[in-house]
Design a protein around this motif. Structure first.
Motif, PDB file in Angstrom:
ATOM      1  N   THR A 214     -27.560  -4.739  52.988  1.00  0.00           N
ATOM      2  CA  THR A 214     -27.867  -5.624  51.867  1.00  0.00           C
ATOM      3  C   THR A 214     -29.253  -6.227  52.033  1.00  0.00           C
ATOM      4  N   ASP A 215     -29.824  -6.708  50.922  1.00  0.00           N
ATOM      5  CA  ASP A 215     -31.185  -7.240  50.967  1.00  0.00           C
ATOM      6  C   ASP A 215     -31.270  -8.589  51.683  1.00  0.00           C
ATOM      7  N   THR A 216     -30.133  -9.108  52.116  1.00  0.00           N
ATOM      8  CA  THR A 216     -30.141 -10.321  52.929  1.00  0.00           C
ATOM      9  C   THR A 216     -30.529 -10.031  54.378  1.00  0.00           C
ATOM     10  N   ILE A 217     -30.668  -8.730  54.726  1.00  0.00           N
ATOM     11  CA  ILE A 217     -31.019  -8.328  56.085  1.00  0.00           C
ATOM     12  C   ILE A 217     -32.433  -7.767  56.104  1.00  0.00           C
ATOM     13  N   ALA A 218     -33.282  -8.326  56.950  1.00  0.00           N
ATOM     14  CA  ALA A 218     -34.646  -7.835  57.085  1.00  0.00           C
ATOM     15  C   ALA A 218     -34.634  -6.456  57.742  1.00  0.00           C
ATOM     16  N   ASN A 219     -35.663  -5.673  57.483  1.00  0.00           N
ATOM     17  CA  ASN A 219     -35.772  -4.351  58.100  1.00  0.00           C
ATOM     18  C   ASN A 219     -36.330  -4.510  59.512  1.00  0.00           C
ATOM     19  N   GLY A 363     -24.565 -10.759  55.128  1.00  0.00           N
ATOM     20  CA  GLY A 363     -25.320  -9.550  55.411  1.00  0.00           C
ATOM     21  C   GLY A 363     -24.351  -8.442  55.746  1.00  0.00           C
ATOM     22  N   ALA A 364     -24.333  -7.404  54.935  1.00  0.00           N
ATOM     23  CA  ALA A 364     -23.350  -6.334  55.113  1.00  0.00           C
ATOM     24  C   ALA A 364     -24.046  -5.006  55.364  1.00  0.00           C
ATOM     25  N   ILE A 365     -23.353  -4.130  56.080  1.00  0.00           N
ATOM     26  CA  ILE A 365     -23.881  -2.820  56.434  1.00  0.00           C
ATOM     27  C   ILE A 365     -22.790  -1.782  56.221  1.00  0.00           C
ATOM     28  N   ALA A 366     -23.192  -0.562  55.861  1.00  0.00           N
ATOM     29  CA  ALA A 366     -22.233   0.517  55.627  1.00  0.00           C
ATOM     30  C   ALA A 366     -22.931   1.850  55.817  1.00  0.00           C
ATOM     31  N   GLY A 378     -26.689  -1.117  42.188  1.00  0.00           N
ATOM     32  CA  GLY A 378     -27.239  -2.141  43.069  1.00  0.00           C
ATOM     33  C   GLY A 378     -27.799  -1.634  44.375  1.00  0.00           C
ATOM     34  N   ILE A 379     -27.836  -0.311  44.592  1.00  0.00           N
ATOM     35  CA  ILE A 379     -28.370   0.251  45.831  1.00  0.00           C
ATOM     36  C   ILE A 379     -29.605   1.076  45.488  1.00  0.00           C
ATOM     37  N   GLY A 380     -30.750   0.653  45.958  1.00  0.00           N
ATOM     38  CA  GLY A 380     -31.965   1.380  45.627  1.00  0.00           C
ATOM     39  C   GLY A 380     -33.187   0.642  46.107  1.00  0.00           C
ATOM     40  N   THR A 381     -34.324   1.035  45.566  1.00  0.00           N
ATOM     41  CA  THR A 381     -35.596   0.454  45.986  1.00  0.00           C
ATOM     42  C   THR A 381     -36.280  -0.336  44.881  1.00  0.00           C
ATOM     43  N   ALA A 382     -35.738  -0.280  43.675  1.00  0.00           N
ATOM     44  CA  ALA A 382     -36.360  -0.984  42.558  1.00  0.00           C
ATOM     45  C   ALA A 382     -36.110  -2.480  42.656  1.00  0.00           C
ATOM     46  N   ALA A 383     -36.941  -3.245  41.945  1.00  0.00           N
ATOM     47  CA  ALA A 383     -36.756  -4.692  41.899  1.00  0.00           C
ATOM     48  C   ALA A 383     -35.359  -5.012  41.389  1.00  0.00           C
ATOM     49  N   GLY A 384     -34.692  -5.939  42.050  1.00  0.00           N
ATOM     50  CA  GLY A 384     -33.354  -6.311  41.640  1.00  0.00           C
ATOM     51  C   GLY A 384     -32.249  -5.597  42.395  1.00  0.00           C
ATOM     52  N   ALA A 385     -32.576  -4.548  43.157  1.00  0.00           N
ATOM     53  CA  ALA A 385     -31.560  -3.864  43.954  1.00  0.00           C
ATOM     54  C   ALA A 385     -31.047  -4.806  45.039  1.00  0.00           C
ATOM     55  N   LYS A 386     -29.755  -4.758  45.292  1.00  0.00           N
ATOM     56  CA  LYS A 386     -29.132  -5.694  46.219  1.00  0.00           C
ATOM     57  C   LYS A 386     -28.896  -5.100  47.606  1.00  0.00           C
ATOM     58  N   ALA A 387     -29.081  -3.805  47.753  1.00  0.00           N
ATOM     59  CA  ALA A 387     -28.925  -3.133  49.036  1.00  0.00           C
ATOM     60  C   ALA A 387     -29.779  -1.879  49.018  1.00  0.00           C
ATOM     61  N   SER A 388     -30.085  -1.355  50.191  1.00  0.00           N
ATOM     62  CA  SER A 388     -30.936  -0.165  50.258  1.00  0.00           C
ATOM     63  C   SER A 388     -30.623   0.628  51.521  1.00  0.00           C
ATOM     64  N   PHE A 389     -30.944   1.930  51.462  1.00  0.00           N
ATOM     65  CA  PHE A 389     -30.846   2.773  52.647  1.00  0.00           C
ATOM     66  C   PHE A 389     -31.999   2.433  53.587  1.00  0.00           C
ATOM     67  N   ARG A 390     -31.700   2.384  54.889  1.00  0.00           N
ATOM     68  CA  ARG A 390     -32.692   1.966  55.872  1.00  0.00           C
ATOM     69  C   ARG A 390     -33.083   3.113  56.789  1.00  0.00           C
ATOM     70  N   ALA A 391     -34.321   3.072  57.246  1.00  0.00           N
ATOM     71  CA  ALA A 391     -34.770   4.016  58.259  1.00  0.00           C
ATOM     72  C   ALA A 391     -33.995   3.766  59.550  1.00  0.00           C
ATOM     73  N   ILE A 392     -33.760   4.817  60.297  1.00  0.00           N
ATOM     74  CA  ILE A 392     -33.036   4.715  61.570  1.00  0.00           C
ATOM     75  C   ILE A 392     -34.010   4.955  62.712  1.00  0.00           C
ATOM     76  N   ASN A 393     -33.732   4.327  63.844  1.00  0.00           N
ATOM     77  CA  ASN A 393     -34.529   4.422  65.073  1.00  0.00           C
ATOM     78  C   ASN A 393     -35.804   3.613  65.002  1.00  0.00           C
ATOM     79  N   GLY A 394     -35.759   2.542  64.224  1.00  0.00           N
ATOM     80  CA  GLY A 394     -36.844   1.573  64.243  1.00  0.00           C
ATOM     81  C   GLY A 394     -38.140   2.036  63.662  1.00  0.00           C
ATOM     82  N   GLN A 395     -38.128   3.162  62.938  1.00  0.00           N
ATOM     83  CA  GLN A 395     -39.367   3.702  62.402  1.00  0.00           C
ATOM     84  C   GLN A 395     -39.616   3.175  60.995  1.00  0.00           C
ATOM     85  N   PRO A 396     -40.862   3.127  60.580  1.00  0.00           N
ATOM     86  CA  PRO A 396     -41.151   2.714  59.204  1.00  0.00           C
ATOM     87  C   PRO A 396     -40.594   3.713  58.199  1.00  0.00           C
ATOM     88  N   ALA A 397     -40.478   3.299  56.959  1.00  0.00           N
ATOM     89  CA  ALA A 397     -39.807   4.114  55.953  1.00  0.00           C
ATOM     90  C   ALA A 397     -40.769   4.962  55.134  1.00  0.00           C
TER      91      ALA A 397
END
Length: 514
Positions: A214-219, A363-366, A378-397
């Motif tokens: 969720t967007d409540t969690i920083a990358n 802050g939720a994860i799935a 509500g899952i995406g990268t556009a303004a207003g999205a509430k959750a997004s897919f995250r890069a794995i292994n600490g790398q930039p997206a």
């Protein structure tokens, strides 16, 4: 090869509301109320629910009927079942143009339900098309109908045995306890060697998975290690795991929305983050990592829909864990946690639960298939999205061409195995059914034709955008070949077939095809 069109109806209907002033009534569900020459029941993986519907509806003449299962509790309509009825506009297998078909896709429970009930020919619950169970929607040719039958009672006369199944990973992966469902017996016990031999197993395509937060969690840098800590209960607070300021939620307890056992998405998560089942017998992995199950209820309630058992997320230690029946239910739970809205759902046992998220944001994860990257839910990268897919292994997206080692969850990185949270799915039929004359005459030709289409890169690249970008064709199947050019971005010229394969073995290393 015919050209596919985007499946706009199902995507729009999944998030639509009834028109103002529209009064619900009992209705016969259009073309789905009528007997069809070919009635096909597919059960299993929910991660690719949209993709399967997109493939099938593009076989039908315009004006086909869509039936979604009714909304139940916090579970949106169409999450558990979807059906599509009409006439074929192209020949499929030996079925000619104009053949009337009814295609029922059960996603409830996930991949295991596309394996064990197929091998055992177990009748399971399905979607009703009775007038008394259906309600027409404001969208033309769309109906919401109730589930019928009973998974806990195989003798229920309304149950139907699946004609074929789909699983996100090959059937053998579901032979360990963490990948078996709690109930009923048909899916709570592993297949015997003899039962496995009943299956005619064919690879399909490669769905791409990812971690959604969720967007409540920083990358802050998600890694396989810290996600493993979360899934096994070793990490319980976001600000402890990621440091001060990691979460903007009013309560920083980690919320895990996982799938119930038997889900292919959950099995993929168990393997990718916890090395199950592939670490069995590995001395170096002498401690088996087991994912946390659902948090116990801590409030009153009889466990009925009207009086659910209560889970108070402000009480207790460790991460809060919710088990969802389908990918659609995972999406709904993520957004409910983020928004601080109570979430009510039904477990496979039939017991109802409600998580009282209200009063805090979380802050939720799935883990989900990346076809779920859809701003409309509500899952995406556009303004207003509430959750997004995250890069794995600490790398930039950014993208594997920018030096981040391909950690972003996207098809171009997955194509070259720079992003490797990818598995090869499979379709299953029962060999005894294949030997039946009636099954051979109608059902098997359609099933064979459908699987052949699902394997082809040309089919997958012709789906609607969100579906096309969530899968890869498997090299060596259905004439799929890997292009010589390495893609530098998501493009239609080079991003269709994987440049690797695991040859239908989840535990095998990637093998390059270039």
């Amino acid at each position: 090869m015919f050209k596919f069109k985007s499946l706009t109806l199902a995507c729009a209907a999944a998030v639509s509301t009834l028109a103002a002033g529209y009064a619900a009534a009992q209705d016969a569900p259009g073309a789905c109320a009528n007997a069809a020459v070919a009635e096909i029941n597919l059960t299993g993986a929910s991660a690719t629910q949209n993709i399967l519907g997109n493939i099938f509806t593009n076989l039908l003449d315009a004006g086909f009927t869509t039936v979604f299962s009714k909304a139940v509790g916090s579970v949106a309509a169409g999450t558990d079942y979807r059906a599509y009825c009409g006439t074929l506009k192209v020949a499929v297998g030996t079925l000619p143009v104009g053949t009337t078909v009814r295609f029922v896709n059960r996603a409830k429970g996930g991949s295991l339900w596309g394996v064990n009930p197929v091998a055992r020919n177990t009748p399971i619950a399905t979607l009703s098309f009775a007038t008394a169970d259906c309600v027409a929607q404001a969208t033309p040719n769309l109906y919401h109908c109730a589930e019928v039958g009973d998974d806990l009672n195989g003798a229920n006369p309304a149950n139907r045995a699946p004609d074929f199944g789909i699983s996100d990973l090959e059937p053998q992966v579901f032979g360990i306890s963490v990948n078996l469902a709690d109930a009923p017996t048909a899916v709570s016990t592993a297949l015997t060697s003899a039962e496995l031999l009943k299956l005619d197993i064919r690879r399909g395509f490669a769905p791409i998975f990812g971690v959604v937060a969720t967007d409540t969690i920083a990358n802050f840098g998600f890694t396989r290690a810290n996600i493993g800590q979360i899934l096994t209960g070793q990490a319980s607070r976001w600000n402890t795991l990621g440091g001060a300021g990691t979460t903007t939620a009013s309560n920083d307890r980690i919320v895990v929305i996982r799938r119930e056992p038997g889900s292919g998405t959950q099995a993929a998560s168990n393997q990718y983050f916890l090395d199950q089942p592939c670490a069995r017998g590995n001395v170096a992995q002498s401690v088996t990592l087991t994912p946390n199950r659902q948090t116990a209820f801590n409030g009153g309630g009889a466990g009925t829909e009207g009086d659910p058992r209560i889970i108070n997320p402000t009480v207790g230690v460790g991460p809060l864990v919710i088990e969802a029946s389908t990918s659609g239910e995972v999406r709904n739970a993520l957004i409910a946690a983020r928004d601080g809205v109570n979430f009510k759902f039904q477990a496979p046992s039939g017991i109802w639960f409600q998580v009282n998220f209200a009063g805090n944001t979380w802050g939720a994860i799935a883990v989900l298939g990346i076809e779920n990257q859809n701003n409309a839910v509500g899952i995406g990268t556009a303004a207003g999205a509430k959750a997004s897919f995250r890069a794995i292994n600490g790398q930039p997206a950014g993208g594997f061409g920018t030096g981040d080692q391909g950690a972003k969850p996207a098809r171009d990185a997955a194509q070259v195995a720079a992003y490797d949270f990818v598995f090869e799915n499979s379709f299953q039929t029962n060999k005894d059914n294949e030997a039946d004359a009636t099954f051979q005459q109608v059902k098997l030709p359609f099933i064979n034709g459908f699987i052949a289409l699902a394997q082809q890169e040309t089919t997958l690249r012709s789906l609607s955008n969100a579906n096309e970008t969530a899968v890869l064709a498997i090299p060596g199947l259905a004439g799929n070949t890997t292009t010589a050019a390495v893609p530098t971005a998501l493009d239609t010229a080079n991003a269709g077939t994987a440049r690797w394969t695991k040859s239908a073995n989840t535990c095998a290393p990637f093998r390059s095809t270039r």
